[in-house]
Design an enzyme around this catalytic site. Structure first.
Site, PDB file in Angstrom:
ATOM      1  N   GLU A 205      -5.787   4.768  13.628  1.00 26.70           N
ATOM      2  CA  GLU A 205      -6.730   3.848  14.274  1.00 26.70           C
ATOM      3  C   GLU A 205      -7.412   4.417  15.501  1.00 26.70           C
ATOM      4  O   GLU A 205      -8.345   3.788  16.021  1.00 26.70           O
ATOM      5  CB  GLU A 205      -6.039   2.521  14.632  1.00 26.70           C
ATOM      6  CG  GLU A 205      -5.081   2.589  15.803  1.00 26.70           C
ATOM      7  CD  GLU A 205      -3.665   2.962  15.418  1.00 26.70           C
ATOM      8  OE1 GLU A 205      -2.760   2.856  16.267  1.00 26.70           O
ATOM      9  OE2 GLU A 205      -3.449   3.363  14.250  1.00 26.70           O
TER      10      GLU A 205
ATOM     11  N   LYS B  86       1.571   1.840   7.238  1.00 24.21           N
ATOM     12  CA  LYS B  86       1.898   1.019   8.404  1.00 24.21           C
ATOM     13  C   LYS B  86       2.805   1.766   9.367  1.00 24.21           C
ATOM     14  O   LYS B  86       3.414   2.775   9.031  1.00 24.21           O
ATOM     15  CB  LYS B  86       2.569  -0.289   7.976  1.00 24.21           C
ATOM     16  CG  LYS B  86       1.608  -1.256   7.292  1.00 24.21           C
ATOM     17  CD  LYS B  86       0.390  -1.574   8.140  1.00 24.21           C
ATOM     18  CE  LYS B  86       0.703  -2.377   9.368  1.00 24.21           C
ATOM     19  NZ  LYS B  86      -0.514  -2.646  10.200  1.00 24.21           N
TER      20      LYS B  86
ATOM     21  N   TYR C 182      -1.015   4.450  10.547  1.00 23.26           N
ATOM     22  CA  TYR C 182      -1.379   3.476  11.574  1.00 23.26           C
ATOM     23  C   TYR C 182      -0.176   3.265  12.489  1.00 23.26           C
ATOM     24  O   TYR C 182       0.962   3.156  12.024  1.00 23.26           O
ATOM     25  CB  TYR C 182      -1.772   2.136  10.947  1.00 23.26           C
ATOM     26  CG  TYR C 182      -3.102   2.137  10.236  1.00 23.26           C
ATOM     27  CD1 TYR C 182      -4.277   2.353  10.940  1.00 23.26           C
ATOM     28  CD2 TYR C 182      -3.178   1.908   8.867  1.00 23.26           C
ATOM     29  CE1 TYR C 182      -5.498   2.351  10.300  1.00 23.26           C
ATOM     30  CE2 TYR C 182      -4.402   1.905   8.209  1.00 23.26           C
ATOM     31  CZ  TYR C 182      -5.568   2.132   8.926  1.00 23.26           C
ATOM     32  OH  TYR C 182      -6.775   2.141   8.279  1.00 23.26           O
TER      33      TYR C 182
ATOM     34  N   HIS D 221      -0.692   1.434  16.111  1.00 21.76           N
ATOM     35  CA  HIS D 221      -0.938   0.235  16.925  1.00 21.76           C
ATOM     36  C   HIS D 221       0.133   0.098  18.009  1.00 21.76           C
ATOM     37  O   HIS D 221       0.842  -0.898  18.103  1.00 21.76           O
ATOM     38  CB  HIS D 221      -0.972  -1.015  16.038  1.00 21.76           C
ATOM     39  CG  HIS D 221      -2.043  -0.992  14.989  1.00 21.76           C
ATOM     40  ND1 HIS D 221      -3.388  -1.046  15.298  1.00 21.76           N
ATOM     41  CD2 HIS D 221      -1.973  -0.903  13.633  1.00 21.76           C
ATOM     42  CE1 HIS D 221      -4.098  -1.000  14.175  1.00 21.76           C
ATOM     43  NE2 HIS D 221      -3.268  -0.907  13.159  1.00 21.76           N
TER      44      HIS D 221
ATOM     45  N   VAL E  96     -12.051  -8.737  17.737  1.00 26.61           N
ATOM     46  CA  VAL E  96     -12.254  -7.907  18.922  1.00 26.61           C
ATOM     47  C   VAL E  96     -11.412  -6.644  18.816  1.00 26.61           C
ATOM     48  O   VAL E  96     -10.260  -6.683  18.394  1.00 26.61           O
ATOM     49  CB  VAL E  96     -11.863  -8.681  20.198  1.00 26.61           C
ATOM     50  CG1 VAL E  96     -11.985  -7.799  21.421  1.00 26.61           C
ATOM     51  CG2 VAL E  96     -12.743  -9.914  20.341  1.00 26.61           C
TER      52      VAL E  96
ATOM     53  N   ARG F  40       0.833  -1.192   0.000  1.00 27.34           N
ATOM     54  CA  ARG F  40       0.000   0.000   0.000  1.00 27.34           C
ATOM     55  C   ARG F  40       0.872   1.248   0.000  1.00 27.34           C
ATOM     56  O   ARG F  40       2.074   1.189   0.251  1.00 27.34           O
ATOM     57  CB  ARG F  40      -0.932  -0.005   1.222  1.00 27.34           C
ATOM     58  CG  ARG F  40      -2.031  -1.037   1.168  1.00 27.34           C
ATOM     59  CD  ARG F  40      -2.807  -1.137   2.480  1.00 27.34           C
ATOM     60  NE  ARG F  40      -2.017  -1.763   3.541  1.00 27.34           N
ATOM     61  CZ  ARG F  40      -2.474  -1.988   4.762  1.00 27.34           C
ATOM     62  NH1 ARG F  40      -3.705  -1.606   5.090  1.00 27.34           N
ATOM     63  NH2 ARG F  40      -1.712  -2.580   5.660  1.00 27.34           N
TER      64      ARG F  40
ATOM     65  N   ALA G   2      -7.296  -9.314  15.136  1.00 20.75           N
ATOM     66  CA  ALA G   2      -6.886  -8.371  16.183  1.00 20.75           C
ATOM     67  C   ALA G   2      -5.387  -8.406  16.469  1.00 20.75           C
ATOM     68  O   ALA G   2      -4.929  -7.784  17.421  1.00 20.75           O
ATOM     69  CB  ALA G   2      -7.655  -8.667  17.474  1.00 20.75           C
TER      70      ALA G   2
ATOM     71  N   LYS H 298       0.540 -15.137  17.633  1.00 21.88           N
ATOM     72  CA  LYS H 298       1.772 -14.370  17.454  1.00 21.88           C
ATOM     73  C   LYS H 298       1.769 -13.845  16.024  1.00 21.88           C
ATOM     74  O   LYS H 298       1.245 -14.501  15.113  1.00 21.88           O
ATOM     75  CB  LYS H 298       3.010 -15.240  17.710  1.00 21.88           C
ATOM     76  CG  LYS H 298       3.158 -16.414  16.761  1.00 21.88           C
ATOM     77  CD  LYS H 298       4.394 -17.245  17.085  1.00 21.88           C
ATOM     78  CE  LYS H 298       4.524 -18.414  16.094  1.00 21.88           C
ATOM     79  NZ  LYS H 298       5.709 -19.255  16.401  1.00 21.88           N
TER      80      LYS H 298
ATOM     81  N   ASP I 190      -2.870  -6.963  15.206  1.00 19.39           N
ATOM     82  CA  ASP I 190      -2.202  -5.658  15.247  1.00 19.39           C
ATOM     83  C   ASP I 190      -2.205  -5.081  16.656  1.00 19.39           C
ATOM     84  O   ASP I 190      -1.340  -4.279  17.003  1.00 19.39           O
ATOM     85  CB  ASP I 190      -2.888  -4.667  14.294  1.00 19.39           C
ATOM     86  CG  ASP I 190      -2.364  -4.779  12.868  1.00 19.39           C
ATOM     87  OD1 ASP I 190      -1.159  -5.050  12.708  1.00 19.39           O
ATOM     88  OD2 ASP I 190      -3.152  -4.607  11.929  1.00 19.39           O
TER      89      ASP I 190
END
Length: 372
Positions: free
Chosen positions: A118, A75, A94, A96, A239, A15, A268, A279, A270
Protein backbone atom coordinates in the site's frame (compact mmCIF):
# COMPACT_ATOMS: atom_id res chain seq x y z
CA UNK A 1 15.30 -17.03 -5.15
CA UNK A 2 12.89 -19.35 -3.35
CA UNK A 3 9.53 -17.59 -3.02
CA UNK A 4 6.94 -18.84 -0.56
CA UNK A 5 3.17 -18.47 -0.78
CA UNK A 6 1.28 -19.44 2.39
CA UNK A 7 -2.46 -19.85 2.59
CA UNK A 8 -4.14 -16.74 4.04
CA UNK A 9 -5.49 -17.29 7.55
CA UNK A 10 -7.29 -14.01 8.27
CA UNK A 11 -11.01 -14.58 8.84
CA UNK A 12 -12.82 -15.10 5.50
CA UNK A 13 -9.74 -14.23 3.45
CA UNK A 14 -9.65 -16.36 0.30
CA UNK A 15 -7.22 -14.43 -1.87
CA UNK A 16 -3.77 -15.83 -2.57
CA UNK A 17 -0.43 -14.08 -3.05
CA UNK A 18 0.48 -15.58 -6.43
CA UNK A 19 -1.65 -17.05 -9.21
CA UNK A 20 -0.39 -20.01 -11.27
CA UNK A 21 0.32 -17.56 -14.12
CA UNK A 22 2.55 -15.52 -11.82
CA UNK A 23 4.29 -18.70 -10.65
CA UNK A 24 4.99 -19.68 -14.24
CA UNK A 25 6.44 -16.23 -14.94
CA UNK A 26 8.75 -16.48 -11.92
CA UNK A 27 9.78 -20.03 -12.81
CA UNK A 28 10.60 -18.92 -16.36
CA UNK A 29 13.03 -16.40 -14.86
CA UNK A 30 14.77 -19.14 -12.90
CA UNK A 31 13.08 -18.78 -9.52
CA UNK A 32 11.57 -21.47 -7.33
CA UNK A 33 8.11 -21.16 -5.81
CA UNK A 34 6.80 -23.06 -2.80
CA UNK A 35 3.01 -22.89 -2.33
CA UNK A 36 1.17 -24.14 0.72
CA UNK A 37 -1.32 -26.84 -0.14
CA UNK A 38 -4.81 -25.56 -0.98
CA UNK A 39 -3.63 -21.94 -0.79
CA UNK A 40 -5.85 -21.01 -3.74
CA UNK A 41 -8.37 -23.84 -3.64
CA UNK A 42 -11.25 -21.63 -2.49
CA UNK A 43 -11.09 -19.61 -5.71
CA UNK A 44 -10.54 -22.55 -8.04
CA UNK A 45 -6.73 -22.47 -8.13
CA UNK A 46 -5.81 -26.05 -7.27
CA UNK A 47 -2.50 -27.58 -6.22
CA UNK A 48 -2.39 -29.23 -9.63
CA UNK A 49 -2.60 -25.82 -11.34
CA UNK A 50 0.39 -24.64 -9.31
CA UNK A 51 2.42 -27.77 -10.00
CA UNK A 52 1.74 -27.44 -13.72
CA UNK A 53 2.98 -23.83 -13.51
CA UNK A 54 6.24 -24.97 -11.94
CA UNK A 55 5.63 -24.67 -8.19
CA UNK A 56 6.26 -27.18 -5.43
CA UNK A 57 3.53 -27.82 -2.88
CA UNK A 58 4.29 -27.58 0.85
CA UNK A 59 2.14 -29.40 3.43
CA UNK A 60 1.99 -26.48 5.85
CA UNK A 61 2.65 -22.78 6.34
CA UNK A 62 5.50 -23.66 8.69
CA UNK A 63 7.28 -25.40 5.79
CA UNK A 64 6.80 -22.35 3.58
CA UNK A 65 8.10 -19.86 6.16
CA UNK A 66 11.02 -22.11 7.11
CA UNK A 67 12.28 -22.46 3.53
CA UNK A 68 11.44 -19.31 1.55
CA UNK A 69 13.73 -16.34 1.01
CA UNK A 70 10.71 -14.14 0.32
CA UNK A 71 7.11 -14.53 1.46
CA UNK A 72 4.44 -13.16 -0.89
CA UNK A 73 1.02 -12.74 0.74
CA UNK A 74 -2.11 -10.63 0.48
CA UNK A 75 -3.09 -9.56 4.00
CA UNK A 76 -0.94 -8.48 6.92
CA UNK A 77 0.67 -11.40 8.75
CA UNK A 78 -1.39 -12.70 11.64
CA UNK A 79 0.26 -13.43 14.99
CA UNK A 80 1.15 -17.07 14.18
CA UNK A 81 2.71 -15.94 10.89
CA UNK A 82 4.73 -13.14 12.50
CA UNK A 83 6.14 -15.75 14.86
CA UNK A 84 7.39 -17.78 11.86
CA UNK A 85 9.23 -14.92 10.12
CA UNK A 86 13.02 -15.34 10.04
CA UNK A 87 15.78 -12.72 10.33
CA UNK A 88 16.47 -11.21 6.91
CA UNK A 89 13.43 -12.86 5.31
CA UNK A 90 11.59 -10.57 2.87
CA UNK A 91 7.84 -10.11 3.40
CA UNK A 92 5.90 -8.59 0.49
CA UNK A 93 2.23 -7.97 1.28
CA UNK A 94 -0.32 -5.44 2.53
CA UNK A 95 0.68 -4.31 6.03
CA UNK A 96 -1.41 -1.25 7.07
CA UNK A 97 0.85 -0.69 10.07
CA UNK A 98 -0.22 2.81 11.18
CA UNK A 99 -3.21 1.71 13.32
CA UNK A 100 -1.57 -1.60 14.34
CA UNK A 101 1.25 -1.18 16.88
CA UNK A 102 1.13 -4.87 17.84
CA UNK A 103 1.94 -5.96 14.29
CA UNK A 104 4.59 -3.24 14.00
CA UNK A 105 6.40 -4.45 17.11
CA UNK A 106 6.13 -8.05 15.94
CA UNK A 107 7.74 -7.24 12.60
CA UNK A 108 10.48 -5.20 14.25
CA UNK A 109 11.30 -8.04 16.64
CA UNK A 110 11.29 -10.62 13.82
CA UNK A 111 14.27 -8.89 12.14
CA UNK A 112 12.57 -9.33 8.76
CA UNK A 113 12.41 -6.99 5.76
CA UNK A 114 8.76 -5.93 5.32
CA UNK A 115 7.65 -4.22 2.11
CA UNK A 116 4.06 -2.97 2.04
CA UNK A 117 1.97 -3.03 -1.13
CA UNK A 118 0.00 0.00 0.00
CA UNK A 119 2.95 2.41 0.14
CA UNK A 120 4.65 1.53 -3.16
CA UNK A 121 4.34 4.59 -5.43
CA UNK A 122 4.54 5.48 -9.14
CA UNK A 123 5.58 8.45 -11.27
CA UNK A 124 2.11 9.99 -11.07
CA UNK A 125 2.12 10.03 -7.27
CA UNK A 126 -0.33 7.13 -7.18
CA UNK A 127 -0.28 3.86 -5.27
CA UNK A 128 -0.28 1.19 -8.01
CA UNK A 129 -0.48 -1.84 -5.72
CA UNK A 130 -3.29 -0.38 -3.65
CA UNK A 131 -5.30 0.85 -6.64
CA UNK A 132 -6.67 -2.54 -7.83
CA UNK A 133 -8.09 -3.34 -4.40
CA UNK A 134 -9.33 0.23 -4.01
CA UNK A 135 -11.25 -0.18 -7.26
CA UNK A 136 -12.82 -3.39 -5.95
CA UNK A 137 -13.57 -1.93 -2.50
CA UNK A 138 -15.05 1.24 -3.99
CA UNK A 139 -17.46 -0.71 -6.14
CA UNK A 140 -18.28 -3.15 -3.34
CA UNK A 141 -18.99 -0.31 -0.90
CA UNK A 142 -22.13 0.62 -2.82
CA UNK A 143 -23.30 -2.99 -3.00
CA UNK A 144 -22.73 -3.36 0.74
CA UNK A 145 -24.37 -0.02 1.52
CA UNK A 146 -27.41 -0.77 -0.61
CA UNK A 147 -27.84 -4.08 1.19
CA UNK A 148 -27.47 -2.45 4.61
CA UNK A 149 -30.24 0.03 3.76
CA UNK A 150 -32.71 -2.87 3.68
CA UNK A 151 -34.99 -3.28 6.68
CA UNK A 152 -33.72 -6.73 7.59
CA UNK A 153 -30.20 -5.33 7.90
CA UNK A 154 -31.34 -2.51 10.19
CA UNK A 155 -31.48 0.13 7.47
CA UNK A 156 -34.07 2.75 6.57
CA UNK A 157 -35.79 0.47 4.08
CA UNK A 158 -34.69 2.44 1.02
CA UNK A 159 -33.97 1.32 -2.52
CA UNK A 160 -30.80 3.12 -3.54
CA UNK A 161 -32.14 4.34 -6.86
CA UNK A 162 -35.76 4.79 -5.80
CA UNK A 163 -38.56 4.23 -8.34
CA UNK A 164 -40.61 6.65 -10.44
CA UNK A 165 -42.41 8.99 -8.08
CA UNK A 166 -40.23 8.10 -5.06
CA UNK A 167 -36.96 9.85 -4.22
CA UNK A 168 -33.67 8.00 -4.63
CA UNK A 169 -31.27 7.66 -1.71
CA UNK A 170 -28.68 10.35 -1.02
CA UNK A 171 -25.15 8.93 -1.14
CA UNK A 172 -22.25 10.97 0.21
CA UNK A 173 -18.69 9.85 -0.56
CA UNK A 174 -15.91 11.40 1.51
CA UNK A 175 -12.77 11.22 -0.60
CA UNK A 176 -12.50 11.46 -4.38
CA UNK A 177 -9.59 9.08 -5.01
CA UNK A 178 -9.71 5.60 -6.51
CA UNK A 179 -12.19 4.27 -3.93
CA UNK A 180 -14.40 7.35 -4.14
CA UNK A 181 -14.40 7.44 -7.93
CA UNK A 182 -15.42 3.79 -8.22
CA UNK A 183 -18.07 4.19 -5.52
CA UNK A 184 -19.50 7.22 -7.33
CA UNK A 185 -19.59 5.32 -10.60
CA UNK A 186 -21.56 2.45 -9.05
CA UNK A 187 -23.94 4.69 -7.08
CA UNK A 188 -24.68 6.84 -10.11
CA UNK A 189 -25.27 3.70 -12.15
CA UNK A 190 -27.95 2.74 -9.64
CA UNK A 191 -29.48 6.23 -10.03
CA UNK A 192 -28.82 7.48 -6.51
CA UNK A 193 -28.21 11.17 -5.74
CA UNK A 194 -24.41 11.25 -5.32
CA UNK A 195 -22.13 13.83 -3.71
CA UNK A 196 -18.33 13.52 -3.51
CA UNK A 197 -16.48 15.61 -0.92
CA UNK A 198 -12.74 16.15 -1.34
CA UNK A 199 -10.15 18.72 -0.29
CA UNK A 200 -8.44 18.76 -3.71
CA UNK A 201 -9.96 21.20 -6.20
CA UNK A 202 -8.09 19.59 -9.14
CA UNK A 203 -9.55 16.22 -8.14
CA UNK A 204 -13.06 17.65 -7.92
CA UNK A 205 -12.57 19.27 -11.32
CA UNK A 206 -11.47 15.94 -12.80
CA UNK A 207 -14.52 14.19 -11.35
CA UNK A 208 -16.78 16.91 -12.73
CA UNK A 209 -15.29 16.43 -16.18
CA UNK A 210 -15.60 12.64 -15.89
CA UNK A 211 -19.19 12.43 -14.64
CA UNK A 212 -20.75 15.75 -15.59
CA UNK A 213 -23.69 17.42 -13.87
CA UNK A 214 -25.09 14.15 -12.51
CA UNK A 215 -22.40 14.21 -9.81
CA UNK A 216 -22.38 16.86 -7.09
CA UNK A 217 -18.80 17.80 -6.09
CA UNK A 218 -18.15 19.68 -2.85
CA UNK A 219 -14.95 21.11 -1.38
CA UNK A 220 -14.16 19.52 1.98
CA UNK A 221 -14.68 21.60 5.12
CA UNK A 222 -16.02 20.64 8.54
CA UNK A 223 -19.24 22.49 7.71
CA UNK A 224 -19.63 20.72 4.36
CA UNK A 225 -19.01 17.27 5.84
CA UNK A 226 -21.51 17.91 8.63
CA UNK A 227 -24.18 19.27 6.30
CA UNK A 228 -24.01 16.45 3.79
CA UNK A 229 -23.49 13.60 6.26
CA UNK A 230 -26.53 14.64 8.27
CA UNK A 231 -28.66 14.64 5.12
CA UNK A 232 -27.31 11.36 3.77
CA UNK A 233 -28.88 7.92 3.65
CA UNK A 234 -25.54 6.24 2.85
CA UNK A 235 -22.05 7.61 3.59
CA UNK A 236 -18.91 6.03 2.15
CA UNK A 237 -15.62 6.71 3.93
CA UNK A 238 -13.02 6.73 1.16
CA UNK A 239 -10.25 8.82 2.73
CA UNK A 240 -6.61 7.82 2.34
CA UNK A 241 -3.41 9.34 3.69
CA UNK A 242 -0.72 6.97 2.31
CA UNK A 243 0.71 4.82 5.07
CA UNK A 244 -0.78 6.95 7.84
CA UNK A 245 -3.80 6.58 10.09
CA UNK A 246 -7.00 7.86 8.48
CA UNK A 247 -8.29 11.17 9.89
CA UNK A 248 -11.56 10.99 11.84
CA UNK A 249 -13.68 13.28 9.66
CA UNK A 250 -17.12 12.23 10.91
CA UNK A 251 -17.50 12.80 14.65
CA UNK A 252 -19.60 10.89 17.16
CA UNK A 253 -21.90 13.90 17.38
CA UNK A 254 -22.46 13.83 13.61
CA UNK A 255 -23.30 10.13 13.70
CA UNK A 256 -25.74 10.73 16.54
CA UNK A 257 -27.48 13.43 14.47
CA UNK A 258 -27.85 11.26 11.35
CA UNK A 259 -31.21 9.85 10.29
CA UNK A 260 -32.13 6.57 12.05
CA UNK A 261 -31.38 3.60 9.83
CA UNK A 262 -28.85 5.43 7.68
CA UNK A 263 -25.64 3.58 6.79
CA UNK A 264 -21.90 4.22 7.11
CA UNK A 265 -19.46 2.12 5.05
CA UNK A 266 -15.87 2.76 6.16
CA UNK A 267 -13.51 1.63 3.40
CA UNK A 268 -10.67 3.35 5.29
CA UNK A 269 -10.96 0.90 8.19
CA UNK A 270 -7.65 -0.80 7.25
CA UNK A 271 -5.98 2.48 8.23
CA UNK A 272 -8.06 2.95 11.37
CA UNK A 273 -11.24 4.31 9.79
CA UNK A 274 -12.45 7.84 9.09
CA UNK A 275 -15.58 7.74 11.27
CA UNK A 276 -15.18 8.26 15.04
CA UNK A 277 -17.54 5.34 15.66
CA UNK A 278 -15.75 2.86 13.38
CA UNK A 279 -14.25 -0.43 14.53
CA UNK A 280 -13.05 -3.32 12.32
CA UNK A 281 -15.54 -6.07 11.47
CA UNK A 282 -15.34 -9.26 9.41
CA UNK A 283 -17.37 -10.83 6.63
CA UNK A 284 -18.78 -13.21 9.28
CA UNK A 285 -20.31 -10.35 11.28
CA UNK A 286 -19.97 -7.28 9.04
CA UNK A 287 -22.21 -4.70 10.70
CA UNK A 288 -23.09 -3.14 14.03
CA UNK A 289 -25.20 -0.16 15.12
CA UNK A 290 -24.20 3.02 16.93
CA UNK A 291 -26.81 5.77 17.56
CA UNK A 292 -29.23 3.75 15.38
CA UNK A 293 -26.86 4.07 12.40
CA UNK A 294 -25.69 0.89 10.65
CA UNK A 295 -21.89 0.61 10.37
CA UNK A 296 -20.22 -1.65 7.80
CA UNK A 297 -16.47 -1.75 8.56
CA UNK A 298 -15.09 -4.97 7.05
CA UNK A 299 -11.31 -4.71 6.97
CA UNK A 300 -10.79 -6.93 3.92
CA UNK A 301 -13.73 -6.09 1.69
CA UNK A 302 -12.12 -7.35 -1.56
CA UNK A 303 -11.77 -10.77 0.06
CA UNK A 304 -15.48 -11.32 -0.60
CA UNK A 305 -14.76 -11.36 -4.35
CA UNK A 306 -11.47 -13.16 -3.90
CA UNK A 307 -11.02 -14.53 -7.40
CA UNK A 308 -11.45 -11.15 -9.11
CA UNK A 309 -9.29 -9.50 -6.45
CA UNK A 310 -6.48 -12.06 -6.66
CA UNK A 311 -6.05 -11.71 -10.41
CA UNK A 312 -6.33 -7.90 -10.28
CA UNK A 313 -3.72 -7.74 -7.51
CA UNK A 314 -1.29 -10.07 -9.29
CA UNK A 315 -1.45 -7.96 -12.43
CA UNK A 316 -0.05 -5.09 -10.37
CA UNK A 317 2.36 -6.86 -8.02
CA UNK A 318 4.09 -9.29 -10.40
CA UNK A 319 6.64 -6.83 -11.89
CA UNK A 320 7.75 -5.83 -8.39
CA UNK A 321 7.87 -9.45 -7.19
CA UNK A 322 10.06 -10.28 -10.18
CA UNK A 323 12.37 -7.36 -9.48
CA UNK A 324 12.80 -8.33 -5.83
CA UNK A 325 13.46 -11.96 -6.72
CA UNK A 326 15.81 -11.33 -9.64
CA UNK A 327 17.88 -8.46 -8.21
CA UNK A 328 17.63 -9.22 -4.51
CA UNK A 329 15.80 -6.81 -2.28
CA UNK A 330 18.69 -4.38 -1.63
CA UNK A 331 19.45 -3.77 -5.30
CA UNK A 332 15.78 -3.76 -6.29
CA UNK A 333 15.00 -1.11 -3.65
CA UNK A 334 18.10 0.94 -4.41
CA UNK A 335 17.30 1.08 -8.13
CA UNK A 336 13.58 1.87 -7.80
CA UNK A 337 12.55 4.73 -5.53
CA UNK A 338 8.92 3.75 -5.94
CA UNK A 339 9.54 0.25 -4.60
CA UNK A 340 11.76 1.76 -1.89
CA UNK A 341 8.71 3.75 -0.73
CA UNK A 342 7.14 0.38 0.10
CA UNK A 343 9.79 -0.46 2.68
CA UNK A 344 8.17 -0.19 6.13
CA UNK A 345 10.43 -2.34 8.31
CA UNK A 346 14.07 -3.31 7.77
CA UNK A 347 15.96 -5.63 10.13
CA UNK A 348 14.57 -4.16 13.34
CA UNK A 349 14.24 -0.58 12.04
CA UNK A 350 11.00 1.23 11.25
CA UNK A 351 11.49 2.94 7.88
CA UNK A 352 8.16 4.61 7.09
CA UNK A 353 7.74 8.08 8.59
CA UNK A 354 3.93 8.15 8.63
CA UNK A 355 3.78 4.91 10.60
CA UNK A 356 6.36 6.22 13.06
CA UNK A 357 4.39 9.44 13.51
CA UNK A 358 1.13 7.55 14.08
CA UNK A 359 2.72 5.39 16.79
CA UNK A 360 5.06 7.92 18.40
CA UNK A 361 8.18 6.09 17.22
CA UNK A 362 11.34 7.09 15.36
CA UNK A 363 11.82 6.25 11.70
CA UNK A 364 15.09 5.48 9.93
CA UNK A 365 15.24 6.77 6.32
CA UNK A 366 14.86 3.72 4.04
CA UNK A 367 17.93 4.66 1.98
CA UNK A 368 20.00 4.63 5.17
CA UNK A 369 18.49 1.36 6.35
CA UNK A 370 19.30 -0.66 3.22
CA UNK A 371 22.80 0.84 3.01
CA UNK A 372 23.72 -0.14 6.55
Amino acid sequence: MLIGVPKEIKVHEYRVGLTPASVRELATHGHQVLVETRAGASIGLTDEHYVQAGARIAPSAADVFASADMIVKVKEPQAPEVAMLRPGQVLFTYLHLAPDPVQTQGLLKSDCVAIAYETVTNNDGGLPLLAPMSEVAGRMSIQAGAHCLEMEQGGRGMLLGGVPGVAAARVVIIGGGVVGTNAARMAMGLEAHVTVIDRSLPRLYALDLQFGPSLNTIFSTIDAIEEYVLGADLVIGAVLVPGAAAPKLVTDAMVKAMKPGSVLVDVAIDQGGCFATSKPTTHTDPTYRVHDVVHYCVANMPGAVARTSTFALNNATLPFTLALATKGYRRALAEDRHLLAGLNVHRGQLTYAAVAEAQGLTATPPEQAIAS
